[in-house]
Design a protein around this motif. Structure first.
Motif, PDB file in Angstrom:
ATOM      1  N   MET A   1     -15.072  -1.734 -13.532  1.00  0.00           N
ATOM      2  CA  MET A   1     -14.604  -2.888 -14.287  1.00  0.00           C
ATOM      3  C   MET A   1     -13.104  -3.086 -14.132  1.00  0.00           C
ATOM      4  SD  MET A   1     -16.723  -3.007 -17.890  1.00  0.00           S
ATOM      5  CE  MET A   1     -16.786  -1.240 -18.230  1.00  0.00           C
ATOM      6  N   VAL A   2     -12.341  -2.009 -14.190  1.00  0.00           N
ATOM      7  CA  VAL A   2     -10.888  -2.104 -14.072  1.00  0.00           C
ATOM      8  C   VAL A   2     -10.490  -2.641 -12.698  1.00  0.00           C
ATOM      9  CG1 VAL A   2      -8.747  -0.769 -13.961  1.00  0.00           C
ATOM     10  CG2 VAL A   2     -10.378  -0.346 -15.800  1.00  0.00           C
ATOM     11  N   VAL A   3     -11.099  -2.095 -11.637  1.00  0.00           N
ATOM     12  CA  VAL A   3     -10.779  -2.552 -10.283  1.00  0.00           C
ATOM     13  C   VAL A   3     -11.168  -4.017 -10.110  1.00  0.00           C
ATOM     14  CG1 VAL A   3     -11.338  -2.282  -7.838  1.00  0.00           C
ATOM     15  CG2 VAL A   3     -10.915  -0.260  -9.253  1.00  0.00           C
ATOM     16  N   GLY A   4     -12.342  -4.394 -10.598  1.00  0.00           N
ATOM     17  CA  GLY A   4     -12.797  -5.773 -10.468  1.00  0.00           C
ATOM     18  C   GLY A   4     -11.884  -6.758 -11.172  1.00  0.00           C
ATOM     19  N   THR A   5     -11.507  -6.444 -12.407  1.00  0.00           N
ATOM     20  CA  THR A   5     -10.640  -7.363 -13.150  1.00  0.00           C
ATOM     21  C   THR A   5      -9.227  -7.393 -12.577  1.00  0.00           C
ATOM     22  OG1 THR A   5     -10.344  -5.574 -14.777  1.00  0.00           O
ATOM     23  CG2 THR A   5     -11.928  -7.297 -15.316  1.00  0.00           C
ATOM     24  N   LEU A   6      -8.773  -6.286 -11.992  1.00  0.00           N
ATOM     25  CA  LEU A   6      -7.467  -6.293 -11.324  1.00  0.00           C
ATOM     26  C   LEU A   6      -7.482  -7.209 -10.098  1.00  0.00           C
ATOM     27  CD1 LEU A   6      -6.241  -2.573 -11.466  1.00  0.00           C
ATOM     28  CD2 LEU A   6      -5.089  -4.579 -12.438  1.00  0.00           C
ATOM     29  N   LEU A   7      -8.585  -7.178  -9.341  1.00  0.00           N
ATOM     30  CA  LEU A   7      -8.708  -8.086  -8.201  1.00  0.00           C
ATOM     31  C   LEU A   7      -8.672  -9.548  -8.649  1.00  0.00           C
ATOM     32  CD1 LEU A   7     -11.474  -6.384  -5.995  1.00  0.00           C
ATOM     33  CD2 LEU A   7      -9.072  -6.738  -5.385  1.00  0.00           C
ATOM     34  N   SER A   8      -9.379  -9.846  -9.733  1.00  0.00           N
ATOM     35  CA  SER A   8      -9.401 -11.220 -10.238  1.00  0.00           C
ATOM     36  C   SER A   8      -8.036 -11.639 -10.765  1.00  0.00           C
ATOM     37  CB  SER A   8     -10.460 -11.357 -11.344  1.00  0.00           C
ATOM     38  OG  SER A   8     -11.763 -11.131 -10.838  1.00  0.00           O
ATOM     39  N   THR A   9      -7.338 -10.715 -11.418  1.00  0.00           N
ATOM     40  CA  THR A   9      -5.987 -11.012 -11.907  1.00  0.00           C
ATOM     41  C   THR A   9      -5.061 -11.334 -10.743  1.00  0.00           C
ATOM     42  OG1 THR A   9      -6.316  -9.492 -13.763  1.00  0.00           O
ATOM     43  CG2 THR A   9      -4.045 -10.127 -13.259  1.00  0.00           C
ATOM     44  N   THR A  10      -5.140 -10.537  -9.692  1.00  0.00           N
ATOM     45  CA  THR A  10      -4.322 -10.779  -8.500  1.00  0.00           C
ATOM     46  C   THR A  10      -4.642 -12.140  -7.891  1.00  0.00           C
ATOM     47  OG1 THR A  10      -4.282  -8.400  -8.035  1.00  0.00           O
ATOM     48  CG2 THR A  10      -3.703  -9.875  -6.226  1.00  0.00           C
ATOM     49  N   ALA A  11      -5.920 -12.497  -7.860  1.00  0.00           N
ATOM     50  CA  ALA A  11      -6.337 -13.777  -7.284  1.00  0.00           C
ATOM     51  C   ALA A  11      -5.700 -14.949  -8.033  1.00  0.00           C
ATOM     52  CB  ALA A  11      -7.856 -13.890  -7.320  1.00  0.00           C
ATOM     53  N   LEU A  12      -5.731 -14.907  -9.360  1.00  0.00           N
ATOM     54  CA  LEU A  12      -5.165 -16.009 -10.129  1.00  0.00           C
ATOM     55  C   LEU A  12      -3.644 -16.040 -10.026  1.00  0.00           C
ATOM     56  CD1 LEU A  12      -7.324 -16.375 -13.360  1.00  0.00           C
ATOM     57  CD2 LEU A  12      -7.543 -17.437 -11.123  1.00  0.00           C
ATOM     58  N   ALA A  13      -3.029 -14.874  -9.939  1.00  0.00           N
ATOM     59  CA  ALA A  13      -1.578 -14.835  -9.759  1.00  0.00           C
ATOM     60  C   ALA A  13      -1.186 -15.495  -8.436  1.00  0.00           C
ATOM     61  CB  ALA A  13      -1.078 -13.391  -9.806  1.00  0.00           C
ATOM     62  N   LEU A  14      -1.980 -15.268  -7.392  1.00  0.00           N
ATOM     63  CA  LEU A  14      -1.711 -15.913  -6.104  1.00  0.00           C
ATOM     64  C   LEU A  14      -1.983 -17.415  -6.159  1.00  0.00           C
ATOM     65  CD1 LEU A  14      -3.274 -13.268  -3.664  1.00  0.00           C
ATOM     66  CD2 LEU A  14      -0.839 -13.744  -4.015  1.00  0.00           C
ATOM     67  N   LEU A  15      -3.051 -17.807  -6.826  1.00  0.00           N
ATOM     68  CA  LEU A  15      -3.361 -19.236  -6.950  1.00  0.00           C
ATOM     69  C   LEU A  15      -2.290 -19.994  -7.719  1.00  0.00           C
ATOM     70  CD1 LEU A  15      -7.209 -19.511  -7.647  1.00  0.00           C
ATOM     71  CD2 LEU A  15      -5.936 -20.520  -5.747  1.00  0.00           C
ATOM     72  N   SER A  16      -1.655 -19.327  -8.671  1.00  0.00           N
ATOM     73  CA  SER A  16      -0.635 -19.993  -9.489  1.00  0.00           C
ATOM     74  C   SER A  16       0.590 -20.389  -8.664  1.00  0.00           C
ATOM     75  CB  SER A  16      -0.211 -19.081 -10.640  1.00  0.00           C
ATOM     76  OG  SER A  16       0.514 -17.959 -10.168  1.00  0.00           O
ATOM     77  N   ARG A  17       0.682 -19.911  -7.425  1.00  0.00           N
ATOM     78  CA  ARG A  17       1.822 -20.237  -6.570  1.00  0.00           C
ATOM     79  C   ARG A  17       1.577 -21.497  -5.737  1.00  0.00           C
ATOM     80  NH1 ARG A  17       3.329 -14.814  -3.420  1.00  0.00           N
ATOM     81  NH2 ARG A  17       5.089 -16.156  -2.808  1.00  0.00           N
ATOM     82  N   MET A  18       0.494 -22.215  -5.998  1.00  0.00           N
ATOM     83  CA  MET A  18       0.196 -23.428  -5.245  1.00  0.00           C
ATOM     84  C   MET A  18       1.312 -24.465  -5.424  1.00  0.00           C
ATOM     85  SD  MET A  18      -2.602 -25.596  -7.470  1.00  0.00           S
ATOM     86  CE  MET A  18      -3.950 -24.467  -7.227  1.00  0.00           C
ATOM     87  N   SER A  19       1.487 -25.292  -4.421  1.00  0.00           N
ATOM     88  CA  SER A  19       2.472 -26.371  -4.474  1.00  0.00           C
ATOM     89  C   SER A  19       1.901 -27.598  -3.786  1.00  0.00           C
ATOM     90  CB  SER A  19       3.768 -25.949  -3.781  1.00  0.00           C
ATOM     91  OG  SER A  19       3.557 -25.813  -2.381  1.00  0.00           O
ATOM     92  N   GLU A  20       2.650 -28.692  -3.777  1.00  0.00           N
ATOM     93  CA  GLU A  20       2.176 -29.917  -3.138  1.00  0.00           C
ATOM     94  C   GLU A  20       1.968 -29.725  -1.646  1.00  0.00           C
ATOM     95  OE1 GLU A  20       5.788 -31.353  -5.424  1.00  0.00           O
ATOM     96  OE2 GLU A  20       4.748 -29.413  -5.366  1.00  0.00           O
ATOM     97  N   THR A  21       2.650 -28.765  -1.052  1.00  0.00           N
ATOM     98  CA  THR A  21       2.544 -28.534   0.394  1.00  0.00           C
ATOM     99  C   THR A  21       1.532 -27.443   0.752  1.00  0.00           C
ATOM    100  OG1 THR A  21       4.378 -26.952   0.330  1.00  0.00           O
ATOM    101  CG2 THR A  21       4.928 -29.273   0.745  1.00  0.00           C
ATOM    102  N   SER A  22       0.867 -26.880  -0.234  1.00  0.00           N
ATOM    103  CA  SER A  22      -0.112 -25.828   0.036  1.00  0.00           C
ATOM    104  C   SER A  22      -1.295 -26.397   0.809  1.00  0.00           C
ATOM    105  CB  SER A  22      -0.606 -25.208  -1.271  1.00  0.00           C
ATOM    106  OG  SER A  22       0.429 -24.551  -1.955  1.00  0.00           O
TER     107      SER A  22
END
Length: 499
Positions: free
Chosen positions: A351-372
């Protein structure tokens, strides 16, 4: 889906007064009806998701108001799920299943003709009520149709495959219907399927024995209305601000209704949610973890769908196909988690590893921009699928940890309740964050951007902030699940060997 039905009794021969087929029907035929109904309920969430931008344009939804297309369904579905399971026990699961499917199909038909945002949202809520009646009976009928362990395992495997694969089918089907016909067909498509399921069920599905007792109507209504008021308060705050009178009144009403719900459940002879379920640390933590996890990821589908169509100008079909890597990763990880990871590493670590992967995914998605580009969000989507698929299996097991037999149904039902309610609350919270951030972005100088470019900039600024908050929710989930399946210090002291 309520697992009050998991403990359902095996099918019994129909009595002369029982309604249903008069001749023996192949269990495979019954299974086909059950799986089609499950596919219909599961598919409805994702098939609508792809159509959101077209709905927004056609019915003049505000960006925050658009979230109600999803929340109205999940609130009614999750809030009345245990009510539907109890109704099946008391009135017969076949009868309740048929009632739910009929309501679902009728609401879909009405929603397809919607000319206002309110009309569509009301239809979505009615679909949720129908799903809440039908979904618990679906699994119950499967369990009673296949009493033998081996046959039941195979049937449950197909049921799980349809539940996971239905999301992918919904994305593709939604894209095709919206692109080739109209957004209205994501509603209309349920009508012929629903009528076919009802006709088949009348012919081949037997009725189940009824039990005695009462339905906790007060508990079901107070909880559903309380959560609806809370979601409305968040969405209202996104549009009118936190000091708005209606916003404050909605929060007060939500608090009062939820307190009333707790009081009702403490005194009810047959509570819809036995409060004893929260006495176990692991079970209570699993419900909180699932609620936070779904709350965080719900915004991903909402904002990513709008980003793909409004910023990258993808067609609805391209948008649906764009989510397929996530679905594939989810399916693969869930199978590995169930068959190998949990047994090899233990549920808490998985569970810890799975939720850490999902947390990382959303942190990366939050960096989207108009040029992404799409390729910049592909890796986060795959990571999100891997993380969720890994975490959900042991998280579901934790929800049934040391549960008493008499509460097995309610405990299992809460798995889906927290998932649906978590999605509604999470989306409402993230939409509120989006509304605030986008207003600030709109008020800032445009720096020579065109009208279209400025609109895209405002959207991305709001979505990026919302996804940052979502990653924070998932980080909190990591903390919660890291405490599950731990032995309290006092208990460890009692079993420690004497020196």
């Amino acid at each position: 889906m309520s697992a009050q039905t998991v403990a359902a009794p095996a099918a019994t021969p129909a009595s002369p007064t029982a309604r249903g087929p008069r001749r023996r029907v192949s269990p495979t035929v019954v299974l086909g009806v059950i799986l089609t109904a499950q596919l219909m309920v599961v598919l409805d969430a994702t098939i609508v998701n792809v159509a959101l931008p077209r709905m927004q344009t056609a019915l003049d939804f505000t960006p925050t108001g658009l979230s109600w297309v999803l929340s109205a369904y999940t609130l009614a579905f999750g809030g009345l799920l245990l009510f539907g399971a109890r109704a099946g026990d008391l009135f017969g699961r076949r009868r309740v299943f048929l009632t739910g499917m009929a309501l679902f199909a009728a609401a879909s038909f009405a929603g397809g003709f919607a000319t206002t945002a309110t009309w569509l949202v009301a239809s979505r809520a009615a679909q949720g009520v129908g799903a809440a009646l039908a979904a618990p009976a679906v699994l119950a009928l499967l369990m009673s149709t296949f009493p033998e362990a081996r046959e039941r395992t195979r049937a449950l495997g197909l049921f799980t495959g349809v539940s996971i694969g239905g999301a992918a089918i919904g994305l593709i089907a939604g894209g095709l219907l919206v692109q080739w016909f109209s957004w209205r067909w994501v509603m209309f498509v349920n009508v012929p399927i629903g009528l076919a399921v009802i006709a088949a069920a009348l012919l081949v599905v037997p009725e189940t024995p009824r039990s005695t007792g009462r339905i906790d109507v007060a508990g079901a209504l107070s909880s559903t209305l309380g959560m609806t008021a809370l979601v409305y308060a968040f969405v209202r705050a996104a549009e009118a601000g936190w000091s708005d009178t209606e916003t404050i009144a909605s929060f007060v009403a939500a608090a009062a209704l939820l307190v009333l719900f707790v009081l009702v459940e403490r005194r009810a002879a047959h509570p819809i949610v036995p409060l004893e379920l929260f006495a176990n640390r692991t079970r209570a933590g699993s419900y909180a973890g699932r609620l936070l996890l779904v709350a965080g990821i719900m915004g991903t589908f909402f904002f990513t769908t709008l980003f793909l169509q409004d910023v990258l100008h993808y067609s609805p079909l391209q948008t649906g196909l764009g989510f397929l890597p996530l679905t594939a990763a989810l399916f693969l990880a869930s199978q590995l988690s169930a068959r190998r990871f949990v047994e090899q590493f233990g549920p808490r670590r998985v569970m810890v590893v799975g939720t850490l992967l999902s947390t990382t995914a959303l942190a990366l998605l939050s960096r989207m921009s108009e040029t992404s580009s799409y390729w910049s969000i592909l890796v986060p989507l795959v990571l999100l699928g891997l993380g969720n698929g890994t975490a959900f299996v042991p998280l579901t097991g934790a929800s049934l940890h040391e549960v008493e037999p008499q509460h097995a149904g309610a405990a299992s039902g809460l798995v889906n309740v927290t998932q649906q309610v978590g999605g509604s609350l999470g989306l409402a919270l993230l939409v509120t964050v989006f509304g605030t951030a986008s207003r600030h972005a709109a008020a800032a100088p445009s720096h020579g951007r065109s009208v279209v470019e400025q609109s895209q900039h405002v959207f991305v600024a709001g979505a990026s902030t919302a996804l940052t908050v979502a990653s924070g929710l998932l980080l909190l989930t990591v903390v919660v699940v890291s405490q599950l399946h731990r032995t309290p210090r006092a208990a460890r002291a009692e079993v420690a060997p004497a020196v």
